[in-house]
Write a protein that holds these residues in place. Structure first.
Motif, PDB file in Angstrom:
ATOM      1  N   HIS A 143       4.792   5.699  -5.325  1.00 25.08           N
ATOM      2  CA  HIS A 143       4.680   5.721  -6.767  1.00 25.08           C
ATOM      3  C   HIS A 143       3.951   6.657  -7.360  1.00 25.08           C
ATOM      4  O   HIS A 143       4.465   7.470  -8.325  1.00 25.08           O
ATOM      5  CB  HIS A 143       4.199   4.266  -7.159  1.00 25.08           C
ATOM      6  CG  HIS A 143       4.450   4.084  -8.962  1.00 25.08           C
ATOM      7  ND1 HIS A 143       5.444   3.427  -9.260  1.00 25.08           N
ATOM      8  CD2 HIS A 143       3.437   4.128  -9.931  1.00 25.08           C
ATOM      9  CE1 HIS A 143       5.256   3.331 -10.656  1.00 25.08           C
ATOM     10  NE2 HIS A 143       4.084   3.690 -11.032  1.00 25.08           N
ATOM     11  N   ALA A 163       2.509   1.804  -3.435  1.00 20.62           N
ATOM     12  CA  ALA A 163       1.608   2.429  -4.455  1.00 20.62           C
ATOM     13  C   ALA A 163       1.357   3.793  -4.251  1.00 20.62           C
ATOM     14  O   ALA A 163       1.405   4.667  -5.028  1.00 20.62           O
ATOM     15  CB  ALA A 163       0.178   1.663  -4.295  1.00 20.62           C
ATOM     16  N   ASP A 170       0.825  -1.592 -13.414  1.00 20.49           N
ATOM     17  CA  ASP A 170       0.593  -1.563 -11.739  1.00 20.49           C
ATOM     18  C   ASP A 170       2.056  -1.785 -11.174  1.00 20.49           C
ATOM     19  O   ASP A 170       2.580  -2.908 -11.370  1.00 20.49           O
ATOM     20  CB  ASP A 170      -0.310  -2.887 -11.506  1.00 20.49           C
ATOM     21  CG  ASP A 170      -0.465  -3.007 -10.049  1.00 20.49           C
ATOM     22  OD1 ASP A 170       0.001  -2.389  -9.161  1.00 20.49           O
ATOM     23  OD2 ASP A 170      -1.429  -4.062  -9.695  1.00 20.49           O
ATOM     24  N   VAL A 195       2.734  -2.619  -8.385  1.00 17.64           N
ATOM     25  CA  VAL A 195       2.729  -3.796  -7.367  1.00 17.64           C
ATOM     26  C   VAL A 195       3.397  -5.038  -8.151  1.00 17.64           C
ATOM     27  O   VAL A 195       4.158  -6.062  -8.097  1.00 17.64           O
ATOM     28  CB  VAL A 195       1.522  -4.118  -6.565  1.00 17.64           C
ATOM     29  CG1 VAL A 195       1.489  -5.481  -5.663  1.00 17.64           C
ATOM     30  CG2 VAL A 195       1.314  -3.059  -5.594  1.00 17.64           C
ATOM     31  N   LYS A 215       0.963  -1.153  -0.085  1.00 17.95           N
ATOM     32  CA  LYS A 215       0.054   0.005   0.020  1.00 17.95           C
ATOM     33  C   LYS A 215       0.838   1.101   0.122  1.00 17.95           C
ATOM     34  O   LYS A 215       0.491   2.321  -0.820  1.00 17.95           O
ATOM     35  CB  LYS A 215      -0.862   0.059   1.145  1.00 17.95           C
ATOM     36  CG  LYS A 215      -1.998   1.156   1.231  1.00 17.95           C
ATOM     37  CD  LYS A 215      -2.755   1.141   2.336  1.00 17.95           C
ATOM     38  CE  LYS A 215      -3.761   2.165   2.320  1.00 17.95           C
ATOM     39  NZ  LYS A 215      -4.480   2.427   3.723  1.00 17.95           N
TER      40      LYS A 215
END
Length: 685
Positions: free
Chosen positions: A625, A622, A639, A641, A619
């Motif tokens: 990022h 993200a 994505d 992750v 989490k």
């Protein structure tokens, strides 16, 4: 009659002693770890990479700042002949400052850090510190408005410049974009961020440490020797020279790097110019003490003021010498820089604070000093430990610097392995440890002296008639500034802004054509910062042949387009890492991080076993990022992750071939990925 608020000065002085002892103990323990590297603690919060910034922050913001607040609150009331404007604001200032330092101590120990020298605290603490600094500034300026004296004595000039100057540089340096409650990325990037860090570091030395200490010296010294300042006009000229020159010296810290050449040369020029106001302060202070009455020099306070002034003179000379490129290339990133720092904190700032404490403790607790003999013993121990520290670090640094540059007749390095330049320094690190122990012991002796003095007296507000101040007549040419603190503050701010913009605006802006770090490598970079690896390793190969022979091609400015923050470092206890990417297999990095002694005998590097247990927070990944994307990093629509897991799986499988089992989500995998990317651009070094 004027009733002064002396309780607030006493509280700050008590905090100074407590934080100072903790800072000294952490410094002693860090020196112990450096000497006996293989036996370092297996606890993350006790590793050298986290202790070193903790020690530095506590010395500057907890020890020195609390002492400066104590002296400023005491002297401002007497120089203005009025009580501090708001007792409530002063109390809020005291408790909030201690809470910020305690929170910073805990969070940095736990790994929440920006990774920038003397700016490690994360963004919530930065905001809190700025708010409290603003409250302190408000209280100071309102007290100046209520003053009964006709003009501003020169010590107040130094306080005003320090207040607005530090507030300005701290605000600029703290500009960052939050990526969660415990993480942020600076708005500046690459070479620009490296310059901002150097500019901020010089600003802290000048506006948080030097200017306030000079102001305190100009107040306390004439009072303790009972005669006016030797030369008031010299103090005024020195003030303006320090404010103007000190802002321009940052470039001298970054010689032989990708910083524009004119900035480096400008830094050299102004470091040389700083010799004049620096030595003017030393001469003014020493001549104020004089040598006619030998009994004056038996006072512990005068002894410490004398040591502080002498240390400041040597420090300024140090600064000028290190600004020469031929000297800088030898000693930069060695223990010579540590010697200069300890000369500043132990010799100049520490001695001035001790001298002030020997005056304030008897005055605030209204009882004569318990023992002047103990004070003189404390001075002797401090002098001995300072000399040992500077000699040990100075010799160690010069020795290592020459070892780095030593060449054979055939053009090859005499010591190609970095560790061979570190092993011979063990004996000097022992002397460093002894010096740190002596200084800590002397401080405990002073604590005993102060405690015995305080327990026989009582801390309470002083109610006294308007006292006779040993002050000069105001100078007509400075009359407007001497009567208007706002005008003085605006003049200082204007000088700082103009000087700083000339240097900072031409800095190269980041290009967007460089491929960004992968999510795994970026998270590994955050782990690298969290563990304080930048405390011992630089990431900049200087533009010098011998540097390139040892580490690889010189670092270019465009290579740092994605680096937030820049990790150019201040000290090399280990080799530079900017060209390490792709040089070693994943297995080598694994073994080097978990069992460094098996890979490099005699290395002071600690092991990092907790990296195997700590897992990535997807989490948080993200959010980070997305934050970097807002800052202009050219990420695609994939994505993060999934990209993280895909790359981590490859490293995990590679290690599995060597019978090494590591979870793909382990922080160790991310750190290896980051190290393998260093110096690699589009698949090439």
């Amino acid at each position: 009659m004027v009733q002064y608020n002396d309780r607030i000065s006493g509280r700050f002085l008590q905090a100074t002693v407590g934080w100072g002892l903790l800072a000294l103990f952490l410094g002693f323990y860090a020196a112990f770890e450096l000497k006996f590297g293989s036996g370092q603690s297996q606890k993350a919060f006790l590793s050298f990479g986290r202790l070193r910034p903790l020690h530095a922050n506590l010395m500057v913001f907890a020890f020195a700042a609390n002492a400066i607040f104590a002296g400023v609150y005491h002297s401002v009331q007497r120089l203005c002949q009025t009580r501090i404007w708001s007792d409530h604001l002063a109390q809020i200032h005291f408790w909030a400052w201690q809470i910020i330092q305690l929170t910073g101590l805990v969070t940095v120990a736990l790994g929440y850090t920006q990774g920038r020298p003397l700016a490690e605290f994360e963004w919530p603490l930065d905001i809190a510190l700025l708010l409290i600094w603003g409250l302190f500034s408000l209280n100071l300026f309102m007290t100046l408005h209520r003053r009964r004296t006709p003009f501003l004595y020169v010590a107040l000039w130094f306080y005003i410049a320090a207040t607005v100057g530090f507030g300005l540089i701290f605000t600029v340096n703290a500009l960052a974009w939050p990526a969660g409650p415990g993480k942020s990325y600076p708005l500046f990037v690459g070479v620009a961020d490296a310059m901002i860090q150097a500019w901020y570091g010089q600003g802290v030395n000048s506006f948080l440490l030097t200017l306030p200490c000079l102001g305190l010296m100009y107040y306390f010294l004439p009072k303790i020797v009972k005669k006016p300042l030797h030369s008031y006009p010299l103090a005024i000229l020195q003030f303006w020279a320090l404010v103007l020159f000190s802002v321009w010296t940052a470039g001298a810290r970054l010689h032989s790097t990708s910083l524009p050449e004119w900035m480096q040369s400008l830094g050299l020029v102004f470091c040389l110019l700083l010799l004049a106001p620096g030595w003017a302060a030393v001469i003014n202070g020493l001549l104020t003490i004089g040598r006619d009455d030998i009994k004056v020099w038996r006072n512990p306070a005068v002894l410490f003021f004398g040591l502080g002034l002498a240390s400041f003179g040597v420090y300024v000379l140090f600064e000028a010498l290190l600004a020469f490129k031929s000297i800088h290339i030898v000693v930069q990133y060695t223990d010579v820089i540590s010697a200069q720092t300890h000369l500043m904190m132990m010799g100049w700032v520490g001695s001035m604070i001790c001298g002030m404490a020997y005056i304030l403790v008897p005055k605030l607790w209204q009882h004569p000093l318990y023992s002047r003999n103990l004070g003189r013993i404390h001075f002797a121990i401090s002098l001995l430990s300072l000399v040992l520290m500077v000699l040990a670090l100075g010799i160690s640094g010069v020795k290592q610097g020459w070892s780095w540059l030593a060449m054979q007749d055939n053009g090859l390095l005499v010591y190609p392995e970095f560790i061979s330049t570190v092993r011979p320094l063990k004996s000097l690190h022992t002397l460093r440890l002894v010096s740190a122990g002596l200084f800590l012991g002397g401080s405990l002796l002073a604590l005993y002296n102060f405690f015995q003095t305080a327990r026989r007296g009582q801390l309470q507000d002083a109610s006294k008639p308007v006292e006779e101040l040993i002050l000069p007549e105001p100078q007509n040419r400075w009359e407007r500034l001497e009567r208007r603190p706002e005008a003085l503050a605006l003049a200082v701010v204007a000088l700082m802004i103009i000087s700083s913009l000339i240097q900072l605006l031409p800095l190269p802006s980041p290009q967007t054509d460089l491929k960004p770090y992968t999510p795994l490598a970026q998270y590994g970079r955050d782990v690298y910062i969290r563990e304080g690896c930048h405390s011992c390793h630089t990431q900049v190969v200087r533009m010098a042949l011998k540097e390139e022979l040892r580490f690889g091609p010189a670092s270019q400015g465009w290579e740092y387009q994605q680096d937030r923050p820049a990790l150019w470092g201040q000290r090399r206890y280990g080799p530079d890492l900017h060209r390490i990417g792709g040089r070693y297999p994943h297995l080598w990095h694994y073994q080097h991080l978990i069992t460094p002694q098996t890979m490099t005998s005699g290395t002071p590097m600690p092991a990092y076993p907790w990296l195997l247990k700590k897992r990535v927070n997807f989490k948080a990944l993200a959010i980070r990022h997305a934050t970097l994307r807002k800052l202009g990093v050219r990420y695609g629509n994939e994505d993060p992750v999934l990209l993280y897991q895909e790359e981590a799986k490859k490293i995990q499988e590679n290690l599995a071939q060597a019978q090494i089992t590591v979870e793909a989500e382990a922080d160790l995998i991310a750190l290896i990925a980051y190290l393998q990317k260093l110096g690699v651009v589009d698949g090439k070094q």
